[in-house]
Design a protein around this motif. Structure first.
Motif, PDB file in Angstrom:
ATOM      1  N   ARG A  65      -3.272   1.371  -9.733  1.00 16.77           N
ATOM      2  CA  ARG A  65      -2.961   0.670  -8.344  1.00 16.77           C
ATOM      3  C   ARG A  65      -3.512  -0.620  -8.465  1.00 16.77           C
ATOM      4  O   ARG A  65      -2.931  -1.557  -8.065  1.00 16.77           O
ATOM      5  CB  ARG A  65      -3.564   1.211  -7.262  1.00 16.77           C
ATOM      6  N   MET A  66      -4.845  -0.740  -8.817  1.00 21.49           N
ATOM      7  CA  MET A  66      -5.457  -2.006  -9.277  1.00 21.49           C
ATOM      8  C   MET A  66      -4.705  -2.820 -10.287  1.00 21.49           C
ATOM      9  O   MET A  66      -4.612  -4.151 -10.187  1.00 21.49           O
ATOM     10  CB  MET A  66      -6.971  -1.923  -9.780  1.00 21.49           C
ATOM     11  N   GLY A 107      -1.769  -4.045  -8.616  1.00 20.94           N
ATOM     12  CA  GLY A 107      -2.215  -5.301  -7.683  1.00 20.94           C
ATOM     13  C   GLY A 107      -2.382  -6.550  -8.392  1.00 20.94           C
ATOM     14  O   GLY A 107      -1.656  -7.565  -8.123  1.00 20.94           O
ATOM     15  N   TYR A 108      -3.293  -6.514  -9.346  1.00 20.22           N
ATOM     16  CA  TYR A 108      -3.607  -7.755 -10.218  1.00 20.22           C
ATOM     17  C   TYR A 108      -2.479  -8.351 -10.648  1.00 20.22           C
ATOM     18  O   TYR A 108      -2.448  -9.428 -10.757  1.00 20.22           O
ATOM     19  CB  TYR A 108      -4.668  -7.148 -11.189  1.00 20.22           C
ATOM     20  N   ARG A 167      -6.410   5.248  -8.960  1.00 22.06           N
ATOM     21  CA  ARG A 167      -6.953   3.948  -8.593  1.00 22.06           C
ATOM     22  C   ARG A 167      -6.866   2.695  -9.560  1.00 22.06           C
ATOM     23  O   ARG A 167      -6.265   1.637  -9.226  1.00 22.06           O
ATOM     24  CB  ARG A 167      -8.366   4.204  -8.308  1.00 22.06           C
ATOM     25  N   ARG A 195       0.963  -1.401   0.010  1.00 21.57           N
ATOM     26  CA  ARG A 195      -0.081  -0.141   0.023  1.00 21.57           C
ATOM     27  C   ARG A 195       0.545   1.161  -0.206  1.00 21.57           C
ATOM     28  O   ARG A 195       0.500   2.105  -0.759  1.00 21.57           O
ATOM     29  CB  ARG A 195      -0.842   0.159   1.116  1.00 21.57           C
ATOM     30  N   LEU A 209       2.196   2.050  -3.554  1.00 27.74           N
ATOM     31  CA  LEU A 209       1.537   2.353  -4.461  1.00 27.74           C
ATOM     32  C   LEU A 209       0.177   3.500  -4.257  1.00 27.74           C
ATOM     33  O   LEU A 209      -0.236   3.815  -5.349  1.00 27.74           O
ATOM     34  CB  LEU A 209       0.961   1.152  -4.819  1.00 27.74           C
ATOM     35  N   ILE A 210      -0.131   3.942  -3.059  1.00 28.93           N
ATOM     36  CA  ILE A 210      -1.314   4.620  -2.929  1.00 28.93           C
ATOM     37  C   ILE A 210      -1.070   5.978  -3.369  1.00 28.93           C
ATOM     38  O   ILE A 210      -2.241   6.576  -3.782  1.00 28.93           O
ATOM     39  CB  ILE A 210      -1.301   4.923  -1.432  1.00 28.93           C
TER      40      ILE A 210
END
Lengths: 228, 113
Positions: A91-92, A95-96, A88, A80, A83-84
């Motif tokens: 970030r996703m 994450g993926y 969004r 977190r 990348l925060i």
């Protein structure tokens, strides 16, 4: 990316096996390809295959997939701060695409999130390159596995390779005594309640094991923290 | 599900699993508000993954058509045990697959276990 290359053969073999396991379990080539390209999570794919074949209801399969993938939830907490600052959807996307090895290598290379824009860009580039190699070394062999599986007789029982893969991951998670208890309880309950409809034995087994281990923890609060 | 045919339900499950992957992998940075899991859920994280794997794997190894295997002459038992031992010997999942299959294939094809 350079650090990722040595890891590629291992991921490739695993991908190949997953590809073979999917087709051998009776999924169509199209379904197997869709699963490879979209799900991109070996352990949850392998865990979902027997449930899919048995015709378990969707929520049971998804819940099982989520439980198998819970380690990523822990990773995301760790990632977190790195990348925060991104929008969004970026970030996703990060994450993926961040699987186990990408995460391990990234956090080993950058123990702390960057403080300035340049450092952030460097970290992002590292993570992206790393994930790209990982993604490629997973996807290509998976697709090859799907293709090759049609030439291997079903009688050989190669789908069992997928189960063996899960056995290996299971052993790798058995890091504390309570986790071993959790595995033993879940396995026993899943076998004992096999007759339940809709593959609910999986759900009952997970719930029983987790509740029992949380209870045991209460009895012995002096257990040491172990993180995967 | 019938062998080799594509059906919509399976595809829906696949898409659902993909969503699960995305949610799990970006769980804590979907929202930019700081928050954390309740304590019991954090503790549960320790035990749920291994429980889920075990619940899927064990029936696959020790049962046939919903019955416990009544005989020792089953290749899967030995292959899974050999694979697990191989893992603890070298800490390598790939080796687990190789050793397990090296035990499984001769027994399964050679003796028809």
């Amino acid at each position: 990316m350079r650090e990722m290359w040595p890891q590629a053969p291992g991921i490739a073999a695993w991908g190949l096996m997953t590809g073979v396991a999917m087709v051998k379990s009776g999924m169509s080539v199209f379904e197997s390809l869709a699963m490879t390209l979209l799900v991109f999570a070996g352990s949850s794919q392998l865990a979902a295959i027997p449930l899919l074949v048995a015709g378990a209801p969707m929520w049971v399969i998804l819940a099982t997939g989520f439980c198998v993938n819970l380690r990523f939830v822990v990773f995301s907490l760790h990632l977190r701060p790195y990348l925060i600052h991104l929008p969004r959807w970026e970030r996703m996307a990060h994450g993926y695409l961040t699987a186990d090895l990408s995460y391990v290598l990234f956090t080993r290379r950058y123990p702390k999130p960057a403080a300035d824009a340049e450092g952030r860009r460097a970290q992002e580039a590292y993570l992206a390159g790393n994930c790209f190699v990982n993604w490629g070394s997973w996807m290509v062999p998976s697709i090859v596995g799907v293709a090759l599986a049609n030439f291997i007789p079903t009688r050989w029982g190669l789908g069992f390779a997928g189960i063996l893969c899960l056995v290996g991951i299971l052993c790798s998670l058995a890091s504390t005594r309570l986790r071993i208890v959790s595995a033993a309880v879940a396995g026993a309950v899943a076998v004992a309640t096999w007759a339940l409809p809709l593959k609910l034995n999986i759900v009952v087994a997970i719930a029983a094991a987790v509740l029992l281990c949380l209870g045991l923890e209460k009895l012995r609060p002096a257990t040491q923290e172990a993180r995967p | 599900m019938t062998a080799g045919t594509t059906d919509l339900w399976t595809l829906a499950v696949i898409v659902g699993l993909a969503v699960v992957t995305v949610v799990a992998r970006s769980f804590f940075f979907i929202s930019s508000k700081p928050w954390s899991l309740p304590h019991w859920a954090q503790r549960g994280l320790q035990y749920a993954p291994i429980a889920a794997l075990s619940a899927v794997v064990l029936p696959e190894v020790v049962m046939v058509q919903g019955q416990l295997v009544g005989t020792w002459a089953d290749a899967r038992l030995f292959a899974a045990a050999a694979g697990a031992l191989a893992y603890f010997w070298r800490r390598d999942v790939l080796l687990t697959i190789l050793v397990g299959m090296a035990v499984y294939l001769p027994l399964h094809l050679g003796w028809g276990w």
